[in-house]
Design a protein around this motif. Structure first.
Motif, PDB file in Angstrom:
ATOM      1  N   GLN A 100       0.840  -1.210   0.000  1.00 25.56           N
ATOM      2  CA  GLN A 100       0.000   0.000   0.000  1.00 25.56           C
ATOM      3  C   GLN A 100       0.872   1.255   0.000  1.00 25.56           C
ATOM      4  N   LEU A 101       1.929   1.207   0.792  1.00 26.22           N
ATOM      5  CA  LEU A 101       2.776   2.398   0.892  1.00 26.22           C
ATOM      6  C   LEU A 101       3.637   2.581  -0.358  1.00 26.22           C
ATOM      7  N   GLU A 102       3.856   1.500  -1.079  1.00 23.49           N
ATOM      8  CA  GLU A 102       4.585   1.656  -2.342  1.00 23.49           C
ATOM      9  C   GLU A 102       3.778   2.501  -3.327  1.00 23.49           C
ATOM     10  N   ALA A 103       2.454   2.306  -3.263  1.00 21.21           N
ATOM     11  CA  ALA A 103       1.591   3.121  -4.131  1.00 21.21           C
ATOM     12  C   ALA A 103       1.676   4.589  -3.731  1.00 21.21           C
ATOM     13  N   VAL A 104       1.750   4.834  -2.418  1.00 20.47           N
ATOM     14  CA  VAL A 104       1.856   6.211  -1.927  1.00 20.47           C
ATOM     15  C   VAL A 104       3.207   6.803  -2.342  1.00 20.47           C
ATOM     16  N   ALA A 118       6.346   4.474   8.177  1.00 21.92           N
ATOM     17  CA  ALA A 118       6.236   5.878   7.764  1.00 21.92           C
ATOM     18  C   ALA A 118       7.627   6.437   7.440  1.00 21.92           C
ATOM     19  N   ARG A 119       8.586   6.095   8.298  1.00 23.93           N
ATOM     20  CA  ARG A 119       9.964   6.564   8.068  1.00 23.93           C
ATOM     21  C   ARG A 119      10.516   6.001   6.759  1.00 23.93           C
ATOM     22  N   CYS A 120      10.225   4.719   6.537  1.00 25.93           N
ATOM     23  CA  CYS A 120      10.748   4.087   5.321  1.00 25.93           C
ATOM     24  C   CYS A 120      10.091   4.675   4.072  1.00 25.93           C
ATOM     25  N   LEU A 121       8.822   5.032   4.181  1.00 24.13           N
ATOM     26  CA  LEU A 121       8.146   5.667   3.042  1.00 24.13           C
ATOM     27  C   LEU A 121       8.880   6.961   2.674  1.00 24.13           C
ATOM     28  N   ALA A 122       9.213   7.735   3.700  1.00 21.60           N
ATOM     29  CA  ALA A 122       9.924   8.996   3.448  1.00 21.60           C
ATOM     30  C   ALA A 122      11.272   8.707   2.790  1.00 21.60           C
ATOM     31  N   ARG A 123      11.954   7.704   3.303  1.00 21.45           N
ATOM     32  CA  ARG A 123      13.256   7.341   2.740  1.00 21.45           C
ATOM     33  C   ARG A 123      13.145   6.952   1.274  1.00 21.45           C
TER      34      ARG A 123
END
Ligand code: ATP
Length: 459
Positions: A219-223, A258-263
């Motif tokens: 899901q976060l990959e899509a974001v 969340a941190r990894c998404l930012a990274r």
């Protein structure tokens, strides 16, 4: 460089265009670029335009650059003169209308009134375009350079002022000058912790450092894609995701995700503890919240992460008036992100049922992602992440490789443990060696198992 105004811009201003980027262009030296901002009247009947010209470095204007324009006013030809005076230029704002002389009008929340006289708007725009074109030509002439080719087309782009600020910042770092003059653009206070440049405390490099949680990662990959390439969504007419609510038991990796998404997306990570916001004094909390959103919009691409969001949105029915206003401020800001690209808001909670329903409406936190306790395969991959990290940090192999039986015992013993508890088991196993004064050797699978069991059943 030619500056041209589209009829659509005149019409939009006449209808009362809110503060919008009307055009941007990158330019060869000595300028870096120009951003034009437009709005309908801050007073009924007026219009305001401003072009910020950003040089690449301090620019010396050696002599007065005189500019002459001609226009008709009530049938008579009127000559007008403009000048860029000699001196050092680190930024030049060409403006028309009531702004930015009246600086607070830059505030996006100031209402934009319609301008009923469309012909007057068109005249105003044409004059502005002429003056801007002449100023640019004059600057290049003074620098002994050829005027840049190309045209700057002014149109209602739909991009808000935050995008303009970000655009200017990209054109040239050190844009703090203009940002500092915009109300509400000051760096925020203590509530959240923007990481220092180059900070790498947790060593995460991306989703590969999250064990298990395949669904949440997907899901976060899509974001992530929405942050990096919003065009890929727009191309299909789909609204890019803006808000994601991560829910699940403590220590399962919500903050980590969340941190990894930012990274992964190259975005700034802004961590806001909702409990910190809520505990602020009356009135202060809303300001802090507002600042967090302002900060994210300015720092885009940014991931704005609210921990324990339930503290903020605690059911409003019986809540205090102040909580009411806090939730409203939050919702206004979420809604205000419509059309702002590169900012996503993530929130986490252990108690999804306690989150205010208004927060999960479409367009807000409309993606609910469960981050549950890991299954055996998830636990194995969390162990792998932390064992490999320990090896990396020590610069040698500190954990003995586990065989099939070793994994089986370890995964059985850690049934029901969260990622944070698994990380703790690994840390304890290392600490045992440190305390024993060992300088060589490695940690056996049985030693790791013993620590895992001590985390699982702390007697
Ligand atoms: P809380 O709800 O209590 O805030 P959380 O779900 O946000 O908890 P994190 O703070 O992300 O949990 O987890 C704490 C630490 O545990 C992480 O920094 C990481 O070291 C480890 N951890 C948790 N889950 C995972 C996971 N899935 N993969 C790897 N490490 C994990």
């Amino acid at each position: 460089m030619e500056v041209r105004c589209t009829p659509e811009l005149a019409e939009a201003i006449a209808r009362g265009l809110p503060l919008t980027v009307a055009g941007q262009i990158a330019l060869p030296p000595p300028l870096a670029g120009i951003v034009v901002i437009a709005r309908g009247g801050p007073v009924p009947g007026g219009l305001s335009l401003a072009a910020v010209l950003q040089p690449r470095a301090l620019l010396r204007v050696p002599e007065l650059i005189g500019l002459q324009t001609t226009r008709r006013r009530n049938g008579t030809v009127v000559e007008e003169a403009f000048a860029v005076t000699p001196g050092l230029l680190n930024q030049l704002v060409v403006s028309s209308g009531a702004w930015p002389l009246v600086v607070p009008l830059l505030n996006p929340s100031t209402p934009a009134y319609p301008v009923p006289d469309l012909a007057a708007v068109k005249r105003g725009l044409d004059l502005f375009a002429t003056v801007l074109g002449n100023v640019v030509a004059g600057i290049y002439q003074a620098a002994g350079k050829e005027a840049p080719a190309g045209s700057l087309v002014l149109a209602p782009t739909g991009l808000g002022v935050e995008t303009a600020l970000a655009g200017l910042r990209r054109i040239r770092k050190g844009f703090a000058g203009v940002a500092a003059r915009v109300p509400g653009q000051q760096p925020p206070g203590r509530v959240y912790t923007p990481p220092a440049e180059g900070e790498d405390e947790e060593e995460e490099r991306g989703f590969a450092d999250v064990g298990g949680q395949a669904e949440a990662v997907s899901q976060l990959e899509a974001v992530c894609q929405a942050i990096k390439d919003p065009q890929s969504y727009r191309r299909w007419g789909v609204r890019p995701p803006r808000g994601v609510l991560l829910y699940g038991p403590p220590g399962t990796g919500k903050t980590l995700l969340a941190r990894c998404l930012a990274r992964e997306s190259g975005a700034r990570f802004i961590h806001v503890r909702a409990t910190d916001v809520v505990s602020k004094w009356y009135g202060e909390a809303e300001r802090k919240l507002q600042e967090a959103f302002d900060w994210a919009r300015r720092e885009q691409p940014a991931v704005l992460f609210f921990d324990e969001i339930d503290a903020l949105g605690r059911s409003r029915d019986d809540a205090h008036e102040a909580t009411h206003r806090l939730v409203s401020t939050f919702l206004e800001n979420m809604d205000g992100l419509e059309g702002v690209e590169g900012v996503v808001v993530l929130a986490a909670t252990n108690r999804p049922e306690a989150v205010d329903e208004a927060l999960t409406r479409p367009g807000r936190f409309d993606r609910l992602v469960e981050v549950g306790l890991p299954d055996p395969a998830g636990r194995q991959s969390i162990f792998r992440v932390h064992l490999a990290r320990a090896d990396r940090r020590a610069g040698r192999r500190v954990f003995e490789a586990l065989d099939e039986g070793g994994w089986e015992r370890l995964l059985q013993a850690t049934e029901g443990l969260s990622g944070a508890e698994i990380a703790e088991a690994v840390r304890r196993a290392l600490e045992v060696k440190v305390r024993a004064g060992a300088t060589v050797g490695s940690i056996s699978q049985d030693e790791l198992l013993a620590e895992a069991m001590s985390v699982a059943r702390p007697w």
